[in-house]
Design a protein around this motif. Structure first.
Motif, mmCIF file in Angstrom:
data_model
loop_
_atom_site.group_PDB
_atom_site.id
_atom_site.type_symbol
_atom_site.label_atom_id
_atom_site.label_comp_id
_atom_site.label_asym_id
_atom_site.label_seq_id
_atom_site.Cartn_x
_atom_site.Cartn_y
_atom_site.Cartn_z
ATOM 1 N N ALA A 1 0.832 -1.204 0.000
ATOM 2 C CA ALA A 1 0.000 0.000 0.000
ATOM 3 C C ALA A 1 0.868 1.256 0.000
ATOM 4 N N ALA A 2 2.008 1.193 0.704
ATOM 5 C CA ALA A 2 2.896 2.355 0.771
ATOM 6 C C ALA A 2 3.454 2.698 -0.607
ATOM 7 N N LEU A 3 3.859 1.675 -1.355
ATOM 8 C CA LEU A 3 4.368 1.912 -2.700
ATOM 9 C C LEU A 3 3.245 2.408 -3.613
ATOM 10 N N ARG A 4 2.053 1.840 -3.457
ATOM 11 C CA ARG A 4 0.910 2.261 -4.285
ATOM 12 C C ARG A 4 0.603 3.736 -4.046
ATOM 13 N N ASN A 5 0.626 4.152 -2.791
ATOM 14 C CA ASN A 5 0.340 5.552 -2.470
ATOM 15 C C ASN A 5 1.417 6.476 -3.043
ATOM 16 N N ALA A 6 2.681 6.052 -2.955
ATOM 17 C CA ALA A 6 3.774 6.882 -3.467
ATOM 18 C C ALA A 6 3.674 7.045 -4.984
ATOM 19 N N LEU A 7 3.298 5.991 -5.682
ATOM 20 C CA LEU A 7 3.203 6.049 -7.137
ATOM 21 C C LEU A 7 1.996 6.867 -7.598
ATOM 22 N N THR A 8 0.869 6.706 -6.934
ATOM 23 C CA THR A 8 -0.311 7.484 -7.329
ATOM 24 C C THR A 8 -0.120 8.958 -7.014
ATOM 25 N N SER A 9 0.648 9.264 -5.956
ATOM 26 C CA SER A 9 0.929 10.667 -5.638
ATOM 27 C C SER A 9 1.716 11.323 -6.761
ATOM 28 N N GLU B 1 12.787 8.128 -14.511
ATOM 29 C CA GLU B 1 13.705 8.400 -13.402
ATOM 30 C C GLU B 1 12.943 8.522 -12.090
ATOM 31 N N ASP B 2 11.789 9.151 -12.132
ATOM 32 C CA ASP B 2 10.967 9.275 -10.926
ATOM 33 C C ASP B 2 10.478 7.906 -10.456
ATOM 34 N N LEU B 3 10.082 7.047 -11.406
ATOM 35 C CA LEU B 3 9.642 5.701 -11.043
ATOM 36 C C LEU B 3 10.748 4.948 -10.311
ATOM 37 N N ASN B 4 11.959 4.997 -10.868
ATOM 38 C CA ASN B 4 13.087 4.293 -10.237
ATOM 39 C C ASN B 4 13.401 4.886 -8.867
ATOM 40 N N ARG B 5 13.339 6.224 -8.757
ATOM 41 C CA ARG B 5 13.629 6.880 -7.482
ATOM 42 C C ARG B 5 12.640 6.448 -6.407
ATOM 43 N N ILE B 6 11.401 6.246 -6.790
ATOM 44 C CA ILE B 6 10.367 5.852 -5.823
ATOM 45 C C ILE B 6 10.468 4.372 -5.470
ATOM 46 N N THR B 7 10.659 3.516 -6.500
ATOM 47 C CA THR B 7 10.562 2.068 -6.265
ATOM 48 C C THR B 7 11.834 1.446 -5.702
#
Length: 675
Positions: free
Chosen positions: A43-51, A80-86
Motif C-alpha cells: 500500500a505504501a508503494l501504491r500511495n507513493a506512485l499514485t501521488s 527516473e521518478d519511477l526508479n527513485r520511488i521504487t
C-alpha cells in the motif's frame, strides 16, 4: 553471508546464471520479481506512485502495469521518478531477505548499480553477450519481432558501463551448456575458502578503519623494506580469478604429461586464439600471432609488436620437460613368471618416491616408414596402471640400513606389466602375452620400442590440495606451472604489444638444456635470425635490446626440512612469484646472476602491474644447488633474470603449488610483456 550482485544485458543470460546459483543451494533474490510483487501488495508503494503519476494508473484499486509502463517509458523524467520511488522499497525487501539464509546469496537486478543495490553486495558480476546474440535470444524468449528486439537492445547501456563497474564479467556468446559450465565454475570459485578469506580480510579492514600513522611507523615506512603484496591483501574479485585460472592450469597439466603432449596442448590453445604456423620465408607482420615447433618438443609462440624487431623482444622462457622414467631401447623382459619394463630415469629424481605408486605410460613409437603411434595407458577411467614393487618391511632390515640413495638403484626401477601367460608352451609366454596386448591396442611390436620415446609418469589427474583447496597437487608442475602462466599471458594479450612478445617452451632443461629441442639449441637462434631478416646487424640489435624472464620454479620453504633453507632468503607459499637473482651452487657456480639493474626493472614492472612477488635463493649456500635456462639466454647477450612459482616436493611424483602463486606467475609474465 556473501552477497553477489548479478546484472547485465537483457538476453545475455542473467536468469541462467541465477538458476545455476539456485540449483547449487544459494538464495536468489530477483529484483524484478520483488518489484512486481510490491506493486500488487504494498500500500505504501501504491500511495507513493499514485501521488506522483495520478490515480489513472490504477485498475480496481491496484497498480495496473499496463497503464504505468507506457506512461513512464515515454518520458525519461517519469522513468527516473519511477526508479527513485521504487528502488528503496525493493532494496528494503532484499535487505530483509538477506537477514537470514544460506551463506551465499545472489541479487539478480538489471539496474544493480543505478538502484544502489550494488552497495549491499560483496561482489558484482555482469553477464554480457554480443548484440546479435542478444537480439536473437530476446526474439525467441518473448516472441517479438526483430525490430522490437533491436529497440530494446538499443535502449541498453554499452558493455563498457558494466565492465567498468563490475568485479567479474562473464561473456555468454556460446551455447547454453558452455555457459552453464562456466557459471558452475564461477559458483564453485565463490564457494571456495580462498574467496571467504578475501571477504573476511575486507570486513576486518572495514571494522578497524584507517588508523593514523604514528611517528614510529612513518620512520619504518621510510627506511625499511615495504611490505609487498601478500595473500592477506587478496581482493574478492581476484580470488575468483585465481580459482578460475587454477582450473585451466590443472586441465593443462592433465593434458600434457610429457613435453610432446604439453607442446601439442599449447599449440591447440594458441590456435583457438588465432595463432598460425610461422613461415620464415615471409616477413613477420605486426599484430600477427605465430608459433613454431621443433621436433614436437620445443615450441615458441610470439605476437609481433608495433616496434621493429631490432627494438628487442620481451621473452618469457619456461621448460615443459619433467623428471620421469624412460623405457630403455630394449625394455621388455620376463622374470619369474612376470613381465617387466627396464627403465632409465630422466632428470633428478629421488628413486624411492617412484616405488609402489600408480604409473601411466605416455609416449610415441615410430615405425620404420615414419608412422607415429601415440601410446597412452593408465589415464582413462577403467584403464590399468603400472607399479614398481618394493621390498616388504619384514625383510628390509639390510635395505633399511643403507643410505637412502643407495637403497634404491636405477636398475631396480622396473614396473611390473603382467603375470598371465600366452596359451601354449615356452618360457617367454608372459612376455608374449603382454606384447600381444600392446600389439592389439597400438599395433606395435617389440622391435618398435627401438624407435620409441615412451615414459612412465604418475597416473591420475591434478587435484586441489588442502581442506581450503588453496593448493594444486600434481606431477610435472616443475616447470609446466610457469609454462602455462607464460602461455596464458601471451594468449590473453588484448592489444598489439609495443615490442614483440614471445614465449619459449623448451625441452631438456632437466638434463642441462642439451639437444635439438633444448635451450642451447641453435634452432632458437635461427628463429631470431629469420625474424631479423637474416641481417646480422639487426640480429645483434635484437639480442642486445631484448629482455628475458627465465620462468622456472623456486624451492618453497618446508618447515619439515628447515635445516636445508636459509629462512630469511627463502621462498614461501602464498608469497607470490619468486625472483631468483642467481641460481647455481656453492659460490654461485654455473649461475646467471642477474644485475642489480635487471632486478630493479623487475621490481618496477611488478609494482606497476600489481604482481605479488618475493626474492629468494635456492636453499643454504653449501647444501646443494641447481640451474635454469637463464644462463643460456644470457650467453646470447639477452638481459635475463629468473622468477617462478614456489614448489613444495619439487621433482617428486606429486608436487605442490599455491594457487595464489600460480596466478601471480601468470601476472608476472603479463607484466614482462608491457616492457
Amino acid at each position: 553471508m556473501t552477497v553477489v550482485g548479478i546484472t547485465g544485458f537483457s538476453g545475455a543470460g542473467k536468469s541462467t546464471l541465477s538458476g545455476i546459483f539456485a540449483r547449487h543451494g544459494a538464495l536468489v533474490l530477483d529484483a524484478d520479481a520483488i518489484y512486481h510483487r510490491l506493486l500488487a501488495e504494498s500500500a505504501a508503494l501504491r500511495n507513493a506512485l499514485t501521488s506522483r503519476f495520478g490515480e489513472e494508473i490504477l485498475t480496481g484499486g491496484q497498480i495496473d502495469r499496463r497503464k504505468l509502463a507506457p506512461l513512464v517509458f515515454s518520458s525519461p523524467e517519469r522513468l527516473e521518478d519511477l526508479n527513485r520511488i521504487t528502488h528503496p522499497f525493493v532494496a528494503e525487501e532484499i535487505r530483509k531477505a538477506l537477514e537470514s539464509g544460506p551463506r551465499l546469496a545472489a541479487v539478480d537486478a538489471p539496474l544493480l548499480f543505478e538502484s544502489g543495490l550494488s552497495e549491499i553486495c560483496d561482489l558484482t558480476a555482469a553477464v554480457l553477450a554480443a548484440r546479435d546474440v542478444r537480439i536473437r535470444r530476446i526474439m525467441l524468449r518473448d516472441g517479438i519481432s526483430q525490430e522490437a528486439a533491436e529497440a530494446r537492445v538499443n535502449a541498453q547501456k554499452d558493455a563498457s558501463y558494466y565492465i567498468g563497474r563490475s568485479d567479474v564479467v562473464l561473456w555468454n556468446d556460446r551455447d547454453e551448456e558452455s555457459f552453464r559450465r562456466e557459471g558452475s565454475a564461477f559458483f564453485k570459485a565463490l564457494a571456495s575458502p580462498l574467496f571467504a578469506l578475501a571477504n573476511r580480510h575486507k570486513y576486518d579492514k572495514d571494522r578497524k578503519g584507517q588508523e593514523d600513522m604514528d611517528e614510529l611507523n612513518e620512520v619504518r615506512e621510510k627506511l625499511l623494506a615495504p611490505k609487498k603484496r601478500r595473500i592477506e591483501d587478496l581482493k574478492s574479485s581476484e580470488s575468483i580469478e585465481i580459482t578460475r585460472f587454477a582450473e585451466g592450469y590443472m586441465a593443462y597439466l592433465d593434458a600434457g604429461k610429457t613435453e610432446r603432449e604439453a607442446s601439442r596442448e599449447a599449440i591447440r590453445l594458441a590456435a583457438e586464439k588465432g595463432f598460425e604456423p610461422y613461415d620464415s620465408s615471409s616477413p613477420a607482420v605486426p599484430g600477427k600471432k605465430y608459433y613454431v615447433s621443433f621436433g614436437d618438443k620445443m615450441t615458441i609462440l610470439f605476437t609481433v609488436g608495433k616496434r621493429p624487431l631490432s627494438a628487442g623482444v620481451n621473452i618469457v622462457a619456461a621448460h615443459i620437460d619433467s623428471p620421469r622414467l624412460d623405457l630403455k631401447p630394449n625394455p621388455l623382459y620376463q622374470e619369474s613368471d612376470a613381465a617387466y619394463f627396464k627403465t632409465h630415469y630422466y632428470g633428478g629424481i629421488r628413486k624411492y618416491q617412484w616405488m609402489t605408486i600408480p604409473l601411466a605410460l605416455h609416449g610415441v613409437a615410430v615405425k620404420p616408414d615414419g608412422e607415429k603411434i601415440d601410446v597412452v595407458v593408465g589415464e582413462d577411467e577403467g584403464d590399468p596402471v603400472f607399479s614398481i614393487p618394493d621390498l616388504l618391511p619384514h625383510l628390509a632390515r639390510e635395505q633399511g640400513s643403507k643410505p637412502l640413495n643407495a637403497a634404491y638403484t636405477g636398475e631396480s626401477l622396473n614396473p611390473i606389466l603382467g603375470t598371465l601367460p600366452y596359451a601354449g608352451e615356452g618360457e617367454d609366454r608372459v612376455k608374449l602375452a603382454v606384447m600381444s596386448l600392446f600389439n592389439d591396442r597400438f599395433g606395435i611390436t617389440e622391435e618398435d620400442f627401438l624407435s620409441s620415446e615412451i615414459s612412465l609418469v604418475p597416473a591420475g589427474k591434478a587435484r586441489s590440495v588442502g581442506i581450503d583447496e588453496s593448493m594444486v597437487g600434481s606431477y610435472g608442475q616443475d616447470d609446466r606451472v610457469c609454462a602455462y602462466g607464460a602461455l596464458r599471458a601471451l594468449l590473453d594479450l588484448e592489444e598489439i604489444p609495443e615490442r614483440t612478445a614471445m614465449v619459449v617452451l623448451a625441452d631438456k632443461e632437466e638434463i642441462g638444456s642439451e639437444g635439438l629441442s633444448g635451450m642451447k639449441s641453435a634452432k632458437f637462434d635461427h628463429l631470431l635470425a629469420a625474424l631479423s631478416g637474416n641481417d646480422l646487424g639487426a640480429y645483434h640489435a635484437l639480442l642486445d635490446s631484448s629482455f628475458c624472464l627465465s620462468c622456472d620454479v623456486a624451492a618453497a620453504y618446508d618447515p619439515g626440512f628447515a635445516e636445508a633453507y636459509e629462512k630469511k632468503n627463502a621462498a614461501f607459499l602464498n608469497g607470490g612469484v619468486a625472483i631468483c637473482k642467481y641460481t647455481g651452487s656453492g659460490g654461485k657456480s654455473g649461475s646467471n646472476d642477474a644485475s642489480a639493474e635487471t632486478v630493479g626493472t623487475l621490481r618496477r614492472i611488478f609494482a606497476e602491474n600489481g604482481v605479488a612477488w618475493q626474492l629468494c635463493e635456492l636453499g643454504k649456500v653449501d647444501v646443494g644447488g641447481g640451474g635454469t635456462v637463464a644462463k643460456f639466454m644470457s650467453e646470447r647477450g639477452i638481459e635475463t633474470i629468473d622468477a617462478g612459482t614456489p614448489v613444495l616436493s619439487m621433482h617428486s611424483p606429486f608436487e605442490l603449488t599455491a594457487k595464489y602463486d600460480v596466478y601471480h606467475t601468470y601476472r608476472a609474465a603479463l607484466a614482462v610483456f608491457t616492457l
